[in-house]
Design a protein around this motif. Structure first.
Motif, mmCIF file in Angstrom:
data_model
loop_
_atom_site.group_PDB
_atom_site.id
_atom_site.type_symbol
_atom_site.label_atom_id
_atom_site.label_comp_id
_atom_site.label_asym_id
_atom_site.label_seq_id
_atom_site.Cartn_x
_atom_site.Cartn_y
_atom_site.Cartn_z
ATOM 1 N N ARG A 76 0.812 4.915 -3.352
ATOM 2 C CA ARG A 76 -0.076 3.743 -3.288
ATOM 3 C C ARG A 76 -1.521 4.145 -3.051
ATOM 4 N NH1 ARG A 76 -3.664 0.873 -2.827
ATOM 5 N NH2 ARG A 76 -3.784 -1.247 -1.976
ATOM 6 N N LYS B 279 7.665 -0.514 -10.522
ATOM 7 C CA LYS B 279 6.995 0.559 -9.798
ATOM 8 C C LYS B 279 6.706 1.772 -10.676
ATOM 9 C CE LYS B 279 8.904 -0.485 -5.219
ATOM 10 N NZ LYS B 279 9.651 0.094 -4.074
ATOM 11 N N GLU C 163 -2.695 -4.443 -9.695
ATOM 12 C CA GLU C 163 -2.553 -4.959 -8.328
ATOM 13 C C GLU C 163 -1.111 -5.352 -8.017
ATOM 14 O OE1 GLU C 163 -6.909 -6.920 -7.231
ATOM 15 O OE2 GLU C 163 -5.363 -8.145 -8.184
ATOM 16 N N ARG C 164 -0.403 -5.864 -9.008
ATOM 17 C CA ARG C 164 0.995 -6.248 -8.779
ATOM 18 C C ARG C 164 1.854 -5.029 -8.450
ATOM 19 N NH1 ARG C 164 2.069 -8.050 -13.537
ATOM 20 N NH2 ARG C 164 1.118 -10.080 -13.180
ATOM 21 N N GLN D 217 -13.848 -6.125 -2.939
ATOM 22 C CA GLN D 217 -12.530 -5.512 -3.133
ATOM 23 C C GLN D 217 -12.615 -3.994 -3.143
ATOM 24 O OE1 GLN D 217 -13.674 -8.124 -4.669
ATOM 25 N NE2 GLN D 217 -12.087 -9.631 -5.142
ATOM 26 N N GLU E 260 -10.472 -1.713 -0.523
ATOM 27 C CA GLU E 260 -9.487 -0.722 -0.983
ATOM 28 C C GLU E 260 -9.816 0.665 -0.461
ATOM 29 O OE1 GLU E 260 -6.638 -0.724 -2.620
ATOM 30 O OE2 GLU E 260 -6.601 -2.902 -2.618
ATOM 31 N N GLN F 244 0.898 -3.737 -4.985
ATOM 32 C CA GLN F 244 1.398 -4.608 -3.912
ATOM 33 C C GLN F 244 2.855 -4.294 -3.585
ATOM 34 O OE1 GLN F 244 1.039 -8.773 -4.750
ATOM 35 N NE2 GLN F 244 1.837 -9.423 -2.768
ATOM 36 N N THR G 183 -4.957 -7.481 -12.585
ATOM 37 C CA THR G 183 -3.788 -8.198 -12.060
ATOM 38 C C THR G 183 -2.520 -7.361 -12.212
ATOM 39 O OG1 THR G 183 -4.833 -10.301 -12.655
ATOM 40 C CG2 THR G 183 -2.471 -10.325 -12.222
ATOM 41 N N ASP H 80 2.830 -1.267 -1.582
ATOM 42 C CA ASP H 80 2.310 -1.555 -0.244
ATOM 43 C C ASP H 80 3.383 -2.165 0.654
ATOM 44 O OD1 ASP H 80 0.164 -1.194 1.372
ATOM 45 O OD2 ASP H 80 -1.110 -2.681 0.424
ATOM 46 N N GLU H 81 4.246 -2.964 0.063
ATOM 47 C CA GLU H 81 5.294 -3.627 0.835
ATOM 48 C C GLU H 81 6.496 -2.730 1.089
ATOM 49 O OE1 GLU H 81 6.146 -6.964 -1.574
ATOM 50 O OE2 GLU H 81 4.302 -8.062 -1.053
#
Length: 653
Positions: A413, A369, A395-396, A434, A438, A399, A392, A402-403
Motif C-alpha cells: 500500500r 488487489k 484509490e479503490r 490529497q 497521502e 483502500q 477512482t 489499507d483495510e
C-alpha cells in the motif's frame, strides 16, 4: 592398509591422474565405507573431473562429518549444481580463507545479491599482500558486479565510472565496462568499448583458437543488441554473420542471441507465426545456467507478446493465472505485475479503448488487489483523458490494501513507486490536499517500520507539508527533515526544510541552522543577468505582469511576421471536388447563399421578399400597423379539443 595404499598412490599421482585417484578411492571405500579421508579425496577428484552432481551425492551419503571437514568443497559443489543459497550459507561459515570469500562472492553474484558481491570484492581488494595474483580477476569481477547493479536499478552503489588505463588492457575488463555503459543507456560508448574488446580478444596470445571463438560469441551478441538499440540495421546484419547460435554452449546466452537475431531479421513485422516459432524453439535454461531476473522478465514478455500476436488468448490466461496463484498478490515484484499485464491483454482479446477497458475492469472485479490489472486500467483511463476514473480505480485498490490486516498488503500500500503514481494523478487534477495527506500517511508508516525508510519519500512528504498552514503539518515536516539530517549531516535540503518548517513556529530553534545555509548571493552567483535580459526578460514592471500571465497559463505567439509563418496545410479530403489552386476563392463563400452580393432571387415572391429585406426599400405600413396575431400552440391532454377542427371544412354528417 587401504589408507596406506591410497596415501602411497597420492604421493605418486599428478594433476592428470584424477580418474586413477577416483578408482583407488572407490576401492578403498569398498572395504571401509566410513573412511573419511578417502571420501574427502574422492569428492575432490570428482570436482576436478567436473562431475559436480556425483560429488554432491558423495557429500550427502557421507553425512555431516565430511561436510564439516570439506566445507569449501561442499559449498563449491552446491554452487556448481545451482543451489546458490545453500552454497552461500555453507561458505559463509568458513572463516579466514580467501578462497571462501571468492566463492561467496561468485555465489552471491549468481543469486543476484550484487550488493553483497560488491562488498566482498572491495574487501578482497584491500588486502595488498594477497592482491598480486588476483588483481586482474578482481578488476574483472568488480566491473561485472557494477554492471549488474546498474541493470538491477541500484546506480547509487556503482563504484566505477569510466575505465582507466589498466582496465583497457584485458578484453574481459573492457567487455564488462561496455556492459556498464550499456546499462546506463550510453550505447555509443558501449559500442566503442565492445569493438576494442573484440580486437583485444582476437589478438590475445593466451587463448587457443577454440577459446578465442568461444569468447568472441558473447561479445558479438552484445554488440548486436547495441546496434539494434541504435537503429543501425546494416551494421547489425554484418555482426549477425559472426554469430552461430549452435556453437554457443550456454543456454542463457543462446536464448539472448536467438532473440536478438530474430529481431535483427525483421521477423516481428513480416510473420508473427515465424516469430512465435523462433522464440519458442530454444529450450529453457537450467538452474546452473539461467538468465538474470531482469533478462528473464524481458524474455517472458517477448514470449507472451508473440502469443498475443498469434491470438493464443486462452493459453495466456491459463498460464498467467496459474503463475499468479503461485506467486501471490498483491505484489510489487516486476515479474508478478508483468504476468498481470499480459493476463489483462489476453482478456482484452486484441481490443483497445473502451472495449478493452470493460473486459479488464471485469477481471479487476474478480482480483481487486492485483496491482498489474489495476495499473493497466489506470493507464487506459489516462490514455483516454479520464483522469478522474483513473484515480477512482487506483484509490479503490489502495483502500482494500489499507483495510487489510496483512503486513505484506500494508507494505504494498505504501510502496514509493505505487505512491508516486497516485501523486502524479493527483497533480494532474490539482488535488494538493490529497497529495499532502497521502505523503504524510506514507511517511508515518515507513517511520514505524524497522527497515530504513526511503529518503526520497520522506523528502517529498516534508516538502508537501511545508505548503500547509496547519501547525501540526509543519511540525510533522520538521520531524521528517530532522530525521533526514540526522542520517546525513551534509544534506542541505534537509536543513533548509527544517528551517522552513520551524521558522514560523519557533525561530529560536533554527536560528543557528540559518547561518549554515548558503546565502542568496551564492545561490545567484552563477546567474547571468545580461543574458537573461537579452533573451527577452525585461527588468520593468511589465516583465512582472508578463511573468504572472505566463504562470496563469497564458500562451503567446512568437514575434515572427506573417510572412515568416508556415502556411497551414489543408487535407485533400476537405477540399471541394472542383477545387483549382490557381483560382482565387470566393471571399463570400462562408456566407449563406441569400446573403451574398451575387444572389438573385427567382420568381415574384422571391423578388418581393428580397425587396423587403433591402435597406432603404419600400415599407409596408399596413403590415407595421396591424401585427399578426400570436400563433396558438397545440396542447395535448387537459380535455381541450384540437385547434385544427376550427379550420376543417364542413361536410356531410
Amino acid at each position: 592398509m587401504a589408507a596406506q595404499s591410497l596415501s602411497s598412490l597420492l604421493q605418486r599421482a599428478s594433476i592428470d591422474d584424477h580418474e586413477e585417484v577416483l578408482q583407488s578411492c572407490n576401492a578403498a571405500l569398498a572395504k571401509s565405507k566410513s573412511d573419511l579421508h578417502a571420501q574427502h579425496i574422492k569428492a575432490v577428484a570428482l570436482l576436478k573431473l567436473d562431475r559436480y552432481e556425483d560429488c554432491l551425492r558423495v557429500f550427502e551419503e557421507a553425512g555431516d562429518g565430511l561436510k564439516n571437514r570439506a566445507a569449501l568443497e561442499y559449498a563449491y559443489a552446491l554452487y556448481k549444481c545451482g543451489q546458490l543459497d545453500p552454497a552461500i550459507e555453507v561458505v559463509s561459515r568458513v572463516a579466514g580463507e580467501r578462497g571462501a570469500l571468492h566463492l561467496e562472492a561468485q555465489a552471491s553474484y549468481r543469486s543476484e545479491k550484487f550488493r553483497r558481491a560488491a562488498e566482498i570484492y572491495e574487501e578482497l581488494s584491500k588486502d595488498n599482500a594477497s592482491l598480486s595474483n588476483e588483481e586482474n580477476d578482481l578488476r574483472i569481477n568488480s566491473w561485472a558486479t557494477d554492471a549488474q547493479l546498474q541493470w538491477k536499478g541500484y546506480p547509487q552503489f556503482v563504484r566505477h565510472s569510466r575505465p582507466m588505463r589498466d582496465d583497457l588492457e584485458a578484453f574481459e575488463t573492457v567487455y564488462n565496462a561496455a556492459c556498464l555503459s550499456i546499462a546506463k543507456g550510453e550505447f555509443q560508448q558501449g559500442q566503442v568499448l565492445l569493438t576494442r574488446a573484440k580486437e583485444l580478444c582476437r589478438t590475445s596470445e593466451d587463448l587457443t583458437p577454440e577459446d578465442r571463438a568461444a569468447e568472441l560469441l558473447p561479445i558479438a551478441v552484445q554488440q548486436l543488441y547495441v546496434l539494434l538499440r541504435q537503429g543501425k540495421s546494416e551494421e547489425a546484419q554484418s555482426v549477425l554473420e559472426e554469430i552461430s547460435v549452435s556453437d554457443i554452449p550456454e543456454l542463457s546466452t543462446k536464448k539472448i542471441a536467438q532473440t536478438n537475431i530474430t529481431l535483427a531479421r525483421g521477423t516481428t513485422t513480416t510473420n508473427p507465426f515465424a516469430l512465435y516459432k523462433a522464440l519458442h524453439e530454444i529450450p529453457e535454461s537450467t538452474d546452473s545456467d539461467k538468465l538474470f531476473e531482469y533478462q528473464d522478465n524481458l524474455a517472458t514478455g517477448n514470449s507472451y507478446s508473440a502469443d498475443l500476436l498469434v491470438q493464443k488468448y486462452d493459453g495466456i490466461i491459463r498460464s498467467t493465472s496459474k503463475a499468479l496463484a503461485q506467486s501471490g498478490y498483491p505484489s510489487t515484484e516486476p515479474r508478478a505485475n508483468l504476468l498481470s499485464v499480459y493476463n489483462a491483454a489476453a482478456h482484452a482479446r486484441g481490443e483497445t479503448g473502451t472495449k478493452a477497458l470493460k473486459r479488464i475492469l471485469s477481471a479487476l472485479d474478480r482480483r481487486p488487489k492485483d496491482l498489474g490489472l489495476a495499473l493497466t486500467a489506470v493507464q487506459l483511463y489516462v490514455g483516454a483523458g479520464n483522469t478522474t476514473s483513473a484515480i477512482t480505480t487506483l484509490e479503490r485498490t489502495l483502500q482494500l490494501l489499507d483495510e487489510s490486516i496483512s503486513e505484506q498488503d500494508k507494505a504494498v500500500r505504501f510502496n514509493p513507486g505505487l505512491l508516486s503514481i497516485l501523486v502524479s494523478l493527483y497533480k494532474l487534477e490539482g488535488r494538493k490536499v490529497q497529495i499532502r495527506s497521502e505523503l504524510a500517511k506514507a511517511a508515518t508508516y515507513w517511520q514505524s517500520q524497522s527497515a530504513e525508510p526511503p529518503a526520497s519519500l520522506l523528502r517529498a512528504a516534508g516538502a508537501s507539508l511545508l505548503h500547509s498552514s496547519d501547525r501540526s503539518d509543519l511540525a510533522k515536516a520538521g520531524d521528517l527533515f530532522k530525521s533526514l539530517y540526522q542520517k546525513d549531516s551534509t544534506d542541505q535540503f534537509a536543513v533548509a526544510g527544517y528551517v522552513a518548517s520551524q521558522a514560523t513556529i519557533d525561530y529560536s530553534k533554527v536560528e543557528s541552522q540559518v547561518d549554515s545555509l548558503p546565502s542568496v548571493a551564492d545561490l545567484i552567483s552563477g546567474v547571468n543577468v545580461a543574458s537573461l535580459e537579452n533573451a527577452g526578460i525585461s527588468p520593468s514592471s511589465a516583465a512582472n505582469a508578463a511573468a504572472a500571465a505566463a504562470m496563469a497559463g497564458a500562451r503567446k505567439r512568437s514575434a515572427k511576421g506573417k510572412e515568416d509563418r508556415a502556411t497551414k496545410r489543408v487535407r485533400k479530403d476537405r477540399l471541394p471536388k472542383d477545387y483549382d489552386p490557381s483560382k482565387t476563392p470566393d471571399p463570400e463563400r462562408w456566407l449563406p447563399l441569400r446573403d451574398r452580393s451575387s444572389y438573385r432571387p427567382k420568381g415574384r415572391k422571391g423578388k418581393q421578399r428580397a425587396a423587403e429585406r433591402t435597406q432603404g426599400g419600400v415599407v409596408n405600413e399596413k403590415a407595421e400597423e396591424s401585427p399578426a396575431p400570436p400563433t396558438q400552440k397545440a396542447q395535448g391532454g387537459g380535455g381541450g379539443g384540437s385547434s385544427s377542427k376550427k379550420n376543417k371544412k364542413k361536410g356531410k354528417r
